[in-house]
Design a protein around this motif. Structure first.
Motif, PDB file in Angstrom:
ATOM      1  N   ASP A 262       7.981  -1.502 -15.947  1.00 23.36           N
ATOM      2  CA  ASP A 262       6.763  -2.290 -15.770  1.00 23.36           C
ATOM      3  C   ASP A 262       6.831  -3.683 -16.404  1.00 23.36           C
ATOM      4  O   ASP A 262       5.875  -4.443 -16.324  1.00 23.36           O
ATOM      5  CB  ASP A 262       5.567  -1.539 -16.338  1.00 23.36           C
ATOM      6  CG  ASP A 262       5.714  -1.201 -17.810  1.00 23.36           C
ATOM      7  OD1 ASP A 262       6.854  -1.191 -18.317  1.00 23.36           O
ATOM      8  OD2 ASP A 262       4.697  -0.937 -18.459  1.00 23.36           O
TER       9      ASP A 262
ATOM     10  N   ASP B 212      -1.402   0.558  -8.285  1.00 22.21           N
ATOM     11  CA  ASP B 212      -2.353   1.026  -7.268  1.00 22.21           C
ATOM     12  C   ASP B 212      -2.567   2.530  -7.376  1.00 22.21           C
ATOM     13  O   ASP B 212      -3.694   3.023  -7.232  1.00 22.21           O
ATOM     14  CB  ASP B 212      -1.854   0.668  -5.862  1.00 22.21           C
ATOM     15  CG  ASP B 212      -1.905  -0.820  -5.579  1.00 22.21           C
ATOM     16  OD1 ASP B 212      -2.568  -1.571  -6.330  1.00 22.21           O
ATOM     17  OD2 ASP B 212      -1.255  -1.243  -4.586  1.00 22.21           O
TER      18      ASP B 212
ATOM     19  N   GLU C 189       3.681  -2.671  -8.562  1.00 21.17           N
ATOM     20  CA  GLU C 189       2.369  -2.826  -7.907  1.00 21.17           C
ATOM     21  C   GLU C 189       1.923  -1.493  -7.312  1.00 21.17           C
ATOM     22  O   GLU C 189       0.749  -1.131  -7.391  1.00 21.17           O
ATOM     23  CB  GLU C 189       2.422  -3.903  -6.826  1.00 21.17           C
ATOM     24  CG  GLU C 189       2.426  -5.308  -7.365  1.00 21.17           C
ATOM     25  CD  GLU C 189       1.152  -5.664  -8.109  1.00 21.17           C
ATOM     26  OE1 GLU C 189       0.042  -5.325  -7.641  1.00 21.17           O
ATOM     27  OE2 GLU C 189       1.265  -6.282  -9.185  1.00 21.17           O
ATOM     28  N   ALA C 190       2.860  -0.760  -6.713  1.00 25.61           N
ATOM     29  CA  ALA C 190       2.534   0.553  -6.153  1.00 25.61           C
ATOM     30  C   ALA C 190       2.114   1.520  -7.254  1.00 25.61           C
ATOM     31  O   ALA C 190       1.179   2.314  -7.072  1.00 25.61           O
ATOM     32  CB  ALA C 190       3.722   1.106  -5.368  1.00 25.61           C
TER      33      ALA C 190
ATOM     34  N   HIS D 267       7.131  -7.969 -12.866  1.00 32.32           N
ATOM     35  CA  HIS D 267       6.321  -7.752 -11.674  1.00 32.32           C
ATOM     36  C   HIS D 267       7.243  -7.426 -10.498  1.00 32.32           C
ATOM     37  O   HIS D 267       8.245  -8.103 -10.277  1.00 32.32           O
ATOM     38  CB  HIS D 267       5.514  -9.023 -11.384  1.00 32.32           C
ATOM     39  CG  HIS D 267       4.613  -8.879 -10.218  1.00 32.32           C
ATOM     40  ND1 HIS D 267       3.342  -8.368 -10.339  1.00 32.32           N
ATOM     41  CD2 HIS D 267       4.793  -9.149  -8.905  1.00 32.32           C
ATOM     42  CE1 HIS D 267       2.777  -8.340  -9.155  1.00 32.32           C
ATOM     43  NE2 HIS D 267       3.631  -8.812  -8.266  1.00 32.32           N
ATOM     44  N   SER D 268       6.887  -6.376  -9.764  1.00 28.85           N
ATOM     45  CA  SER D 268       7.684  -5.993  -8.602  1.00 28.85           C
ATOM     46  C   SER D 268       6.793  -5.206  -7.642  1.00 28.85           C
ATOM     47  O   SER D 268       5.749  -4.676  -8.039  1.00 28.85           O
ATOM     48  CB  SER D 268       8.867  -5.110  -9.024  1.00 28.85           C
ATOM     49  OG  SER D 268       8.396  -3.842  -9.455  1.00 28.85           O
ATOM     50  N   PRO D 269       7.199  -5.111  -6.383  1.00 26.61           N
ATOM     51  CA  PRO D 269       6.428  -4.275  -5.444  1.00 26.61           C
ATOM     52  C   PRO D 269       6.334  -2.822  -5.921  1.00 26.61           C
ATOM     53  O   PRO D 269       5.310  -2.168  -5.741  1.00 26.61           O
ATOM     54  CB  PRO D 269       7.221  -4.384  -4.137  1.00 26.61           C
ATOM     55  CG  PRO D 269       7.935  -5.690  -4.241  1.00 26.61           C
ATOM     56  CD  PRO D 269       8.270  -5.841  -5.708  1.00 26.61           C
ATOM     57  N   ARG D 270       7.409  -2.331  -6.552  1.00 20.41           N
ATOM     58  CA  ARG D 270       7.393  -0.953  -7.045  1.00 20.41           C
ATOM     59  C   ARG D 270       6.311  -0.792  -8.108  1.00 20.41           C
ATOM     60  O   ARG D 270       5.530   0.151  -8.079  1.00 20.41           O
ATOM     61  CB  ARG D 270       8.745  -0.561  -7.635  1.00 20.41           C
ATOM     62  CG  ARG D 270       8.725   0.855  -8.172  1.00 20.41           C
ATOM     63  CD  ARG D 270       9.887   1.244  -9.061  1.00 20.41           C
ATOM     64  NE  ARG D 270      11.113   0.560  -8.876  1.00 20.41           N
ATOM     65  CZ  ARG D 270      12.271   1.145  -8.558  1.00 20.41           C
ATOM     66  NH1 ARG D 270      12.335   2.424  -8.377  1.00 20.41           N
ATOM     67  NH2 ARG D 270      13.362   0.435  -8.464  1.00 20.41           N
TER      68      ARG D 270
END
Length: 168
Positions: free
Chosen positions: A138, A150, A146-147, A141-144
């Motif tokens: 963490d 969420d 962010e998932a 910042h990465s799409p992973r």
């Protein structure tokens, strides 16, 4: 902290709602958050605040150490003061996220902790395993990530909605 509830008690005058309290931590913080979540109101863990309600709504744990380390047999009892030693039926809802390439806390330990919780707890246990994820996934910042954020947001909303419909 003081106030009507006494020292250390979360009261509305401080803007806190103790019925909506989630603990979160990563790495060593995950270990601490999970021990705290699993040991509410245990006087051994709250000297000087024995009468304070320390129960929480849920816990969010990222890449932690939960009681077994590299090469430890997962079926043996957890070392003293580790989260696996405090698993019980009334454990609060918990999210555990762990990377498969974590070089500090083993993914096997995280899997085992989630499995133990699922066998015993009557509340939700969500386990997310991140393929190729490293310790401290963490930090950047990465799409992973962010998932993961969420998913944690959805989990917290679901837990709070379930509590409000059940009246607890």
């Amino acid at each position: 902290m003081g106030g009507a509830g006494g020292p250390g008690v979360l009261t509305p005058e401080y803007g806190a709602d103790p019925t909506r309290l989630f603990l979160a931590g990563s790495s060593a913080g995950s270990n601490i958050a999970s021990v705290c979540a699993l040991t509410p109101n245990d006087p051994k863990f709250q000297p000087g605040f024995e009468s304070a309600d320390t129960s929480v709504t849920g816990a969010i744990c990222f890449y932690g150490y939960y009681g077994h380390y590299f090469g430890d047999p997962p079926d043996e009892p957890a070392p003293a003061l580790q989260p696996q030693g405090y698993v019980h039926p009334d454990a609060p809802p918990i999210v555990i996220a762990h990377g498969t390439r974590d070089g500090l806390g083993t993914v096997e330990g995280a899997r085992n902790f989630a499995a133990q919780l699922r066998r015993v707890s009557k509340n939700a246990v969500v386990y997310a395993e991140l393929p190729g994820g490293l310790h401290s996934f963490d930090v950047y910042h990465s799409p992973r990530f962010e998932a993961v954020v969420d998913g944690v947001d959805a989990f917290a909303a679901w837990v709070l909605a379930a509590r409000s419909t059940s009246g607890s």
